[in-house]
Write an enzyme that holds these catalytic residues in place. Structure first.
Site, PDB file in Angstrom:
ATOM      1  N   LEU A   1      32.492  81.595  32.326  1.00  0.00           N
ATOM      2  CA  LEU A   1      31.200  81.079  32.842  1.00  0.00           C
ATOM      3  C   LEU A   1      30.552  79.788  32.081  1.00  0.00           C
ATOM      4  CD1 LEU A   1      29.229  81.142  35.058  1.00  0.00           C
ATOM      5  CD2 LEU A   1      27.985  83.077  33.937  1.00  0.00           C
TER       6      LEU A   1
ATOM      7  N   TYR B   1      25.644  92.406  27.169  1.00  0.00           N
ATOM      8  CA  TYR B   1      25.830  92.076  25.867  1.00  0.00           C
ATOM      9  C   TYR B   1      24.507  91.660  25.303  1.00  0.00           C
ATOM     10  CZ  TYR B   1      26.429  86.956  25.929  1.00  0.00           C
ATOM     11  OH  TYR B   1      26.491  85.711  26.109  1.00  0.00           O
TER      12      TYR B   1
ATOM     13  N   TRP C   1      28.228  96.296  26.500  1.00  0.00           N
ATOM     14  CA  TRP C   1      28.309  97.166  27.204  1.00  0.00           C
ATOM     15  C   TRP C   1      29.071  96.900  28.287  1.00  0.00           C
ATOM     16  CZ3 TRP C   1      24.202  95.846  24.251  1.00  0.00           C
ATOM     17  CH2 TRP C   1      23.615  96.686  23.489  1.00  0.00           C
ATOM     18  N   ARG C   2      30.473  96.913  28.358  1.00  0.00           N
ATOM     19  CA  ARG C   2      31.231  96.283  29.369  1.00  0.00           C
ATOM     20  C   ARG C   2      32.238  97.159  29.715  1.00  0.00           C
ATOM     21  NH1 ARG C   2      33.582  91.273  25.863  1.00  0.00           N
ATOM     22  NH2 ARG C   2      34.002  90.539  27.882  1.00  0.00           N
TER      23      ARG C   2
ATOM     24  N   GLY D   1      35.918  73.820  14.703  1.00  0.00           N
ATOM     25  CA  GLY D   1      34.489  73.573  14.356  1.00  0.00           C
ATOM     26  C   GLY D   1      34.020  72.265  13.690  1.00  0.00           C
ATOM     27  N   ALA D   2      33.508  72.530  12.732  1.00  0.00           N
ATOM     28  CA  ALA D   2      32.817  71.143  12.148  1.00  0.00           C
ATOM     29  C   ALA D   2      33.782  70.026  11.717  1.00  0.00           C
ATOM     30  CB  ALA D   2      32.086  71.567  11.051  1.00  0.00           C
TER      31      ALA D   2
ATOM     32  N   ALA E   1      28.910  80.121  22.320  1.00  0.00           N
ATOM     33  CA  ALA E   1      29.743  79.153  23.066  1.00  0.00           C
ATOM     34  C   ALA E   1      29.777  77.870  22.538  1.00  0.00           C
ATOM     35  CB  ALA E   1      28.521  78.857  24.337  1.00  0.00           C
ATOM     36  N   ALA E   2      29.973  77.785  21.329  1.00  0.00           N
ATOM     37  CA  ALA E   2      30.544  76.555  20.669  1.00  0.00           C
ATOM     38  C   ALA E   2      31.883  75.966  21.292  1.00  0.00           C
ATOM     39  CB  ALA E   2      30.497  76.522  19.342  1.00  0.00           C
TER      40      ALA E   2
ATOM     41  N   ASP F   1      33.468  77.268  24.029  1.00  0.00           N
ATOM     42  CA  ASP F   1      33.393  77.458  25.483  1.00  0.00           C
ATOM     43  C   ASP F   1      32.897  76.182  25.922  1.00  0.00           C
ATOM     44  OD1 ASP F   1      34.110  80.071  25.005  1.00  0.00           O
ATOM     45  OD2 ASP F   1      31.908  80.741  25.484  1.00  0.00           O
TER      46      ASP F   1
END
Length: 328
Positions: free
Chosen positions: A59, A114, A129-130, A255-256, A283-284, A286
């Site tokens: 999402l 979550y 909780w999923r 990442g960086a 969400a980096a 995503d």
């Protein structure tokens, strides 16, 4: 009734158009992002308050994809939710982000939940909780697998989290559907977002993720996920394995340090700007994926798509929560 389709689903189905207008796109796509959306509680530093939001890896990608190139692509989010008020609010939230929900409503299950906690360096930890979320039944209709909710899309994006929450037999059937979808001209994009607790064991995760890489047109892995799952000794080993996997093209997120191209001529040597501040790294990856797909499927070069993804992720980690305000 268990497995009832909402009007959101039927309203977005279109006939399949011809793909490959350019090297890897350069057209208008209907992109289906498939997976689990959850209720999000983002705890403050002392853990006393938690604003309510909605998020989930695919999402998040759908939302940032729609934001990166507004109106260029049709972006759908495919999931299963309940018939409760939280599910209703989630659908309204998805629509407010210019993403079209393709939603199955389950009459006895709820969305997952979550909570996010972050430390002083912006690193996050999650409580989930999923286990009985509605999304786990996404492709199950009357005791059989049914992928008709994906009809009419030009590209399908999902992650290893999407795979992990499905029953093993449904995972396999989904791969069969994807293979047929690609033979008809569809595109398959994938991120190996590895969450060990969702899988039966590491061997199952390796099996299904490896299969996904073999089928993949656009791969968007993260180096830390790949090393954790496959035990690669270093970044070079990750890249070599992925380039031999069969995926058509991709970007290895680091990442960086910025991404590296996979099976492509992109340089990977652009000056990737550092994030000005790091508040919350949720969400980096995503958001990178969403911006990358928006640019690349619009006909941008691999380097342009990687830079757009990196810049989007750098902005997102400067604010709290998976979905930052639209100006972010």
């Amino acid at each position: 009734m268990n497995g009832t389709l909402t009007g959101h689903y039927s309203s977005v189905i279109q006939s399949k158009k011809s793909l490959w207008d350019g090297p890897m796109g350069n057209g208008h796509y209907r992109i289906a992002c498939v997976g689990e959306a959850m209720v999000e509680l983002s705890l403050d530093r002392d853990g006393t308050t938690a604003p309510l939001g909605f998020a989930g890896d695919t999402l998040n990608t759908a939302i940032y994809l729609a934001r990166e190139r507004p109106g260029v692509h049709d972006v759908d989010f495919v999931t299963c939710l309940g018939t409760d008020s939280f599910s209703d609010r989630m659908i309204a939230f998805i629509e407010s982000e210019d993403v079209s929900p393709r939603v199955v409503r389950h009459d006895s299950r709820l969305p997952g939940l979550y909570a996010i906690s972050t430390d002083a360096d912006g690193e996050r930890s999650f409580s989930y909780w999923r286990e009985n979320s509605a999304a786990r039944t996404l492709f199950q209709r009357a005791g059989a697998d049914d992928f008709s909710i994906l009809d009419g899309c030009d590209a399908v994006y999902l992650s290893a989290i999407t795979q992990a929450i499905l029953p093993p037999e449904t995972r396999t059937a989904l791969f069969d559907w994807i293979a047929a979808f690609r033979r008809q001209g569809g595109l398959f994009a994938f991120d190996s977002n590895y969450r060990p607790r969702l899988w039966e064991d590491a061997e199952a995760a390796q099996l299904y993720v490896s299969h996904a890489w073999r089928l993949c047109d656009i791969g968007l892995p993260s180096v830390d996920d790949e090393m954790a799952l496959f035990g690669d000794r270093d970044e070079a080993a990750v890249l070599a394995r992925l380039e031999a996997s069969g995926m058509r093209i991709g970007a290895l997120k680091r990442g960086a340090d910025g991404p590296l191209p996979i099976n492509a001529d992109g340089t990977g040597a652009i000056g990737y700007p550092a994030a000005q501040t790091v508040v919350d790294t949720t969400a980096a990856g995503d958001s990178f994926n969403g911006a990358f797909l928006a640019v690349y499927l619009s006909g941008g070069s691999l380097d342009e798509a990687m830079l757009a993804g990196h810049k989007r992720a750098a902005r997102v980690i400067g604010q709290r929560g998976a979905i930052v305000p639209k100006a972010g």
